[in-house]
Design a protein around this motif. Structure first.
Motif, short mmCIF file in Angstrom:
data_model
loop_
_atom_site.label_atom_id
_atom_site.label_comp_id
_atom_site.label_asym_id
_atom_site.label_seq_id
_atom_site.Cartn_x
_atom_site.Cartn_y
_atom_site.Cartn_z
N ASP A 256 -6.14 0.96 -7.63
CA ASP A 256 -5.96 -0.43 -7.30
C ASP A 256 -5.19 -1.06 -8.46
O ASP A 256 -5.68 -1.12 -9.57
N GLU B 104 1.63 5.53 -0.98
CA GLU B 104 0.93 6.82 -1.03
C GLU B 104 1.27 7.55 -2.31
O GLU B 104 2.40 7.54 -2.77
N LYS B 105 0.25 8.19 -2.83
CA LYS B 105 0.43 8.99 -4.04
C LYS B 105 1.47 10.08 -3.78
O LYS B 105 1.52 10.64 -2.68
N ARG C 161 0.87 -1.19 0.00
CA ARG C 161 0.00 0.00 0.00
C ARG C 161 0.91 1.23 0.00
O ARG C 161 1.63 1.48 0.97
N VAL D 286 -3.88 7.59 -7.69
CA VAL D 286 -4.48 6.72 -6.69
C VAL D 286 -5.17 5.58 -7.41
O VAL D 286 -5.69 5.78 -8.50
N GLU E 86 -1.81 -1.17 -3.86
CA GLU E 86 -2.82 -0.12 -3.74
C GLU E 86 -2.10 1.20 -3.63
O GLU E 86 -1.09 1.30 -2.94
N ALA F 91 -2.74 8.74 3.87
CA ALA F 91 -3.76 7.73 4.18
C ALA F 91 -3.19 6.32 4.22
O ALA F 91 -3.93 5.34 4.25
N GLY F 92 -1.87 6.19 4.22
CA GLY F 92 -1.26 4.87 4.17
C GLY F 92 -1.52 4.04 5.41
O GLY F 92 -1.64 2.83 5.33
N VAL G 285 -2.86 5.02 -2.30
CA VAL G 285 -3.88 5.80 -1.58
C VAL G 285 -3.44 7.26 -1.52
O VAL G 285 -2.32 7.60 -1.88
N GLU G 286 -4.35 8.12 -1.09
CA GLU G 286 -4.06 9.54 -0.98
C GLU G 286 -2.91 9.78 -0.01
O GLU G 286 -2.72 9.00 0.93
#
Ligand code: HEM
Ligand SMILES: [Cu+2]
Ligand SMILES: [Cu+2]
Lengths: 185, 571
Positions: free
Chosen positions: A153, A107-108, A105, A151, A174, A180-181, A176-177
Motif C-alpha cells: 500500500d 500488479e507486481k 492499482r 506488493v 496499491e 490480482a489487479g 497487488v500480486e
C-alpha cells in the motif's frame, strides 16, 4: 614563501610539490569514476529518470486521464476512482491543487508506462515508503516505465510547494500480486 | 576629498570610502541575518511537529522570508563587502568611483525593502524559488531586479578598482591569491546576475500579464541564477579560508599555479550548474543531464577537492616552518583553537567538505537524485554548505573585520571564543538529523508530515520523529550561536569600545591581530625546503586527512547507489 594576502613576486608558474600533485591526480581519477557511473547505470542499472518526455496541453492530459479512468475503473475510495490498468498499458496520473488523481492499482512485476503531468502548478511526485521522487511540471508529460517489485500500500506525497494546501496533497497506489489487479484485460 | 588611513595591524592603506562602504554592507548583511535567524527558529519550531508553532499560511510565508533573507540578502551583502575589501584595501588602492558604490548600495537596500514588504504582507507566498505559474505581486519581482542591478554595479566597481590599482601601481607583481579568488567570485557573480536579469525581467512582465512563461524554462533559467549564486558563495568562502589562514597562523600558498587554476575551473563550468536541480524533471534528456550535472565531468568538484587539500596544507606548512614539526598533527593540535577566526575557518572547511561536499556530489548524481529530490536531504545538504561552510567562514571573517575595519573591540569576546564551536556543533547535528530524515522520504517545505487532514493516512517510521527532534535540537543550538554572533557584532559596532592597547595588552580581539604570526625568514623557508621529506611529502598530516575524506566520500557515494538499486524498476 608567502601567504594568500601577499602578492607573489616573480614567476609563480612552478611545478607542484609531490604530495600536492598526487592528490590532484587521485581527485581527478575519482571525478572520472563519478562521471562514468552515470552512463554505466543507464546501461546496467534498473533506475533511471529518463522516461518518455513530451510537451502536453493540460486540457488534453486531463481528457486522456478521464478516458483512462473510464476504461479501467474498478472501484472508489474516499471520492477517488480506483483504477486497475492491465499490465503493459499506459497509465495516467493527474497532479493538481491539491490531489493526485486517480488511485492506481498495479500488479507486481508488470511493466507500465506511468504518465504524470500537472494541470496547474509544479508538484512533486514522492512515492512513500520507497522514496522515489520526480518533479511534475505543468505542460510536460513525464512518461516513466515502472515495474513495481513489491506488493503493498503506497502513498504519493507532494513534495513541491504548491500553495497553502500543499500538505493535503496525498495520493494512493496499491500494488497487488500478479493477476490480482481485477481490471478488464 | 578622499583620505587614507594605514592599518596599524596589517600595514594596508585603507581609503575612507572603502571603510564606509564595507561597513554599510556588513551592517545591512547582519540585519538580514537577524531576520533570517528569527524566521529560522519559527520554521524550525513548526517543522518539529511536537511544537508545530505556525499555521500553514504563515509557515510558508515565513519560510519564504527565511530563504530570501539568508540565501540572498545576508550572503550577498557580505559578499559585496568582501569585494570592496579585496579590491581596495588589500591592494592599497582607492575605490574606483565611490559615488556609484553608494548608488548601488541604495538600489540593493531599496530592492530588499520592497521584497520584504511584499513577503511580510502576504503578497509573495512563493518561496525563494518562486516557480511560475506560482504568482507573487509584481513588486516582489521588481524588488529582486533592483537588488540585482545594485549587485551588478558592485561587481563592475570591483573590476574597475582592479584596473585603477593596476594603473596606479599600488601593488607589485600579481594580485594576491585572496584577491584572485574574489575576482573569480565576481566574475561568477556577473554571469549569475545576468541569468538573474534573464529570468526576473520576463517574470516581472509575466506577473503584469504582458507575456507568457513556460514552467520548465523558468526552472532552467532560474537555476542558472540560483545555483551559480552558490558558486559565488563557494569561491568567496574559499578566498576567506585563504585569508583567515594567512591572518591567524600565517599559512602559506603552496603553489599559486594549482590554487589559481582551481579557481578558474569554478568559472569555466558555472553555467552548467542549473542541471543538478533538474535531474528528475520532464524537460531534459539523459545526455544533457549527465554532462551538465557533472559540470563537464566533475571538473568543478575537482577544483573544490584541490582547495580542500591546499588550504589545510598551507596551514600545515605555515605551522611547520615556524617549528611545529612533531609527528603528523602537532601543527593542528597547537593551532590557535581559541582564536574564533581560526576555529570558524577550520570548522567551515571540515563541515563543508565532509558533510556538504559529499552529500552534494552524491545527490547531484543523475540517478541518485531520484532518492533525494525535494526531500529533507536537500536542505540537510545545503545547511552544511552555505550555512556551516559559507556563513560560518563569513562569521570568522567578521571577528577580524570588527577590529580591523570598525576599529572596535569585540563585545562579549569570551562568548565569541566559543561561538564557532556552538554554531558548528549545532549545525552538524541539525544537518545530519535533517539529511537522515530525508532518507525516509520526508519532504522539504512541508507543513504537516502527519497528514492529519489528507484524504489518506500516512505514518512515517518512529525513527523519523527521533531524527526530526535531533534536527530541532541542533537547530536551536545553532540559532543560539547565531544570536550570540548578532548580539556581539551589533553591540561592538554601535556601542563597542575603541580598539586600544590597555596596560595588560589587547582585550577583546582575536590573537591573530595582536600576536601576529611571526614572519617567515628566507633562511627558515630555505631550511624547510632543504629538510628531508618523508614518504608523505611536505604536508603529511594533510595528506592523511584528505585520504580519510576520500574514504568517507567513496563509502557514502556507493551506499547510495546500493539504496537506489533496491527500488522499483524505473526508466
Ligand atoms: C540557526 C540557523 C538556521 C536554522 C535553524 C535553519 C533552519 C531551517 C529550516 C528548519 C528550514 C526549513 C526546511 C524545510 O522545511 O524545507 C530551512 C530552510 C532554508 N534555510 Fe535555513 N536555517 C538556518 C540558517 C540558514 C542560513 C544561514 C541560510 C543561508 C545562508 C539558510 C538558508 C535556508 C534556505 C535557502 C532554506 C530553504 C527555503 C525553501 O525551501 O524555500 N538557513 N532552514
Ligand atoms: Cu502539489
Ligand atoms: Cu505540493
Amino acid at each position: 614563501m608567502h601567504s594568500g594576502v601577499e602578492s607573489p613576486k616573480g614567476v609563480w608558474w612552478k611545478p607542484a610539490e609531490a604530495s600536492e600533485r598526487l592528490w590532484v591526480i587521485v581527485a581527478f581519477v575519482w571525478c572520472m569514476v563519478l562521471f562514468a557511473m552515470m552512463p554505466l547505470w543507464h546501461l546496467k542499472g534498473g533506475q533511471n529518470p529518463s522516461g518518455i518526455r513530451s510537451k502536453v496541453d493540460p486540457a488534453d492530459f486531463e481528457a486522456r486521464t478521464m478516458q483512462f479512468v473510464q476504461d479501467y475503473q474498478v472501484g472508489e475510495e474516499n471520492g477517488f476512482p480506483v483504477v486497475a490498468p492491465p499490465p503493459g498499458s499506459h497509465v495516467y496520473l493527474i497532479a493538481r491543487m491539491w490531489q493526485w488523481y486517480p488511485v492506481l492499482r498495479l500488479e507486481k512485476d508488470a511493466e507500465y508506462t506511468l504518465h504524470i503531468s500537472s494541470l496547474d502548478l509544479n508538484h512533486g511526485f514522492s512515492l512513500f515508503p520507497i522514496n522515489v521522487n520526480f518533479q511534475i511540471v505543468p505542460g510536460y508529460d513525464y512518461g516513466l516505465t515502472v515495474t513495481p517489485t513489491d506488493v503493498g500500500d503506497f502513498r504519493i506525497i507532494c513534495n513541491e510547494f504548491c500553495g497553502v494546501g500543499h500538505h493535503l496533497m496525498l495520493g494512493k497506489v496499491e500494488v497487488v500480486e500478479p493477476g490480482a489487479g481485477g481490471g478488464n484485460e | 576629498m578622499t583620505t587614507f588611513r594605514t592599518c596599524p595591524t596589517t600595514g594596508l592603506k585603507v581609503q575612507d570610502h572603502a571603510d564606509n562602504l564595507m561597513r554599510a554592507h556588513a551592517v545591512v548583511g547582519v540585519v538580514a541575518l537577524l531576520v533570517g535567524g528569527i524566521t529560522a527558529i519559527l520554521v524550525l519550531l513548526t517543522r518539529w511537529q511536537a511544537v508545530h508553532l505556525l499555521n500553514a499560511e504563515w509557515f510558508y510565508r515565513i519560510l519564504t522570508i527565511h530563504g530570501m533573507n539568508m540565501l540572498i540578502f545576508f550572503i550577498l551583502f557580505f559578499e559585496m563587502a568582501i569585494l570592496y575589501f579585496a579590491s581596495g584595501p588589500l591592494l592599497n588602492s582607492r575605490i574606483a568611483t565611490p559615488r556609484v558604490g553608494w548608488v548601488a548600495f541604495v538600489l540593493m537596500v531599496a530592492g530588499m525593502l520592497l521584497v520584504e514588504w511584499t513577503m511580510f504582507t502576504g503578497q509573495a507566498d512563493v518561496l525563494f524559488t518562486s516557480y511560475v505559474p506560482l504568482r507573487a505581486a509584481p513588486n516582489y519581482y521588481l524588488g529582486v531586479i533592483l537588488f540585482a542591478v545594485g549587485a551588478i554595479l558592485v561587481t563592475v566597481q570591483f573590476f574597475a578598482t582592479l584596473v585603477v590599482a593596476k594603473r596606479e601601481k599600488t601593488y607589485e607583481g600579481s594580485v594576491p591569491l585572496v584577491t584572485y579568488g574574489a575576482a573569480t567570485a565576481a566574475i561568477i557573480a556577473a554571469i549569475t546576475l545576468l541569468h538573474g536579469a534573464a529570468i526576473y525581467i520576463p517574470t516581472y512582465l509575466w506577473s503584469l500579464d504582458l507575456m507568457p512563461m513556460d514552467a520548465e524554462i523558468y526552472r532552467l533559467v532560474w537555476w542558472g541564477l540560483g545555483h551559480s549564486s552558490q558558486q559565488i558563495n563557494v569561491a568567496a568562502m574559499v578566498s576567506v579560508w585563504y585569508l583567515l589562514g594567512a591572518l591567524t597562523v600565517g599559512s602559506v600558498v603552496l603553489n599559486e599555479k594549482i590554487s589559481r587554476s582551481a579557481f578558474v575551473l569554478y568559472v569555466l563550468f558555472i553555467s552548467m550548474a542549473s542541471a543538478h536541480h533538474l535531474l528528475v524533471d520532464p524537460g531534459f534528456g539523459p545526455a544533457w543531464k549527465v554532462w551538465n550535472t557533472s559540470y563537464a565531468m566533475y571538473l568543478a568538484v575537482l577544483a573544490s577537492m584541490i582547495h580542500g587539500f591546499t588550504v589545510p596544507a598551507g596551514l600545515e606548512i605555515g605551522q611547520r616552518v615556524r617549528g611545529l614539526t612533531k609527528g603528523l598533527f602537532e601543527w593542528l593540535r597547537r593551532a590557535p583553537w581559541g582564536d574564533p577566526g581560526f576555529s570558524a575557518m577550520f570548522f567551515s572547511l571540515v563541515v563543508f567538505g565532509f558533510l556538504g561536499g559529499i552529500t552534494g556530489v552524491t545527490f547531484g548524481t543523475e540517478q541518485i537524485n531520484i532518492i533525494a529530490h525535494n526531500t529533507l536531504r536537500i536542505p540537510g545538504h545545503f545547511h552544511a554548505t552555505v550555512v556551516s561552510g559559507t556563513a560560518m567562514a563569513f562569521m570568522g571573517l567578521t571577528f577580524y573585520v570588527i577590529p580591523l575595519v570598525f576599529r572596535k573591540q569585540i563585545a562579549f569576546y569570551p562568548l565569541i571564543k566559543w561561538q564557532p564551536y556552538l554554531f558548528a556543533g549545532g549545525m552538524v547535528i541539525f544537518s545530519v538529523g535533517m539529511t537522515f530524515a530525508g532518507t525516509f522520504g520526508v519532504p522539504r517545505r512541508h507543513w504537516d508530515i502527519t497528514f492529519s487532514n489528507a484524504p489518506f493516512n500516512l505514518e512515517f517510521s518512529p525513527a523519523v520523529d527521533l531524527l526530526i527532534s535531533i534536527m530541532a535540537i541542533g537547530g536551536i543550538i545553532a540559532a543560539i550561536a547565531g544570536g550570540i554572533f548578532i548580539l556581539s557584532t551589533v553591540w561592538s559596532v554601535f556601542f563597542g569600545r575603541p580598539l586600544e592597547k590597555g596596560s595588560t595588552g589587547f582585550h577583546g580581539v582575536p590573537p591573530g591581530i595582536h600576536k601576529q604570526p611571526v614572519p617567515i625568514t628566507p633562511e627558515a623557508a630555505a631550511a624547510f625546503e632543504a629538510a628531508p621529506t618523508g614518504m608523505l611529502g611536505k604536508a603529511p598530516g594533510t595528506l592523511v586527512l584528505v585520504f580519510v575524506f576520500l574514504l568517507a566520500f567513496v563509502t557514502y557515494y556507493f551506499v547510495n547507489w546500493k539504496l537506489l538499486s533496491f527500488l522499483w524498476q524505473i526508466g
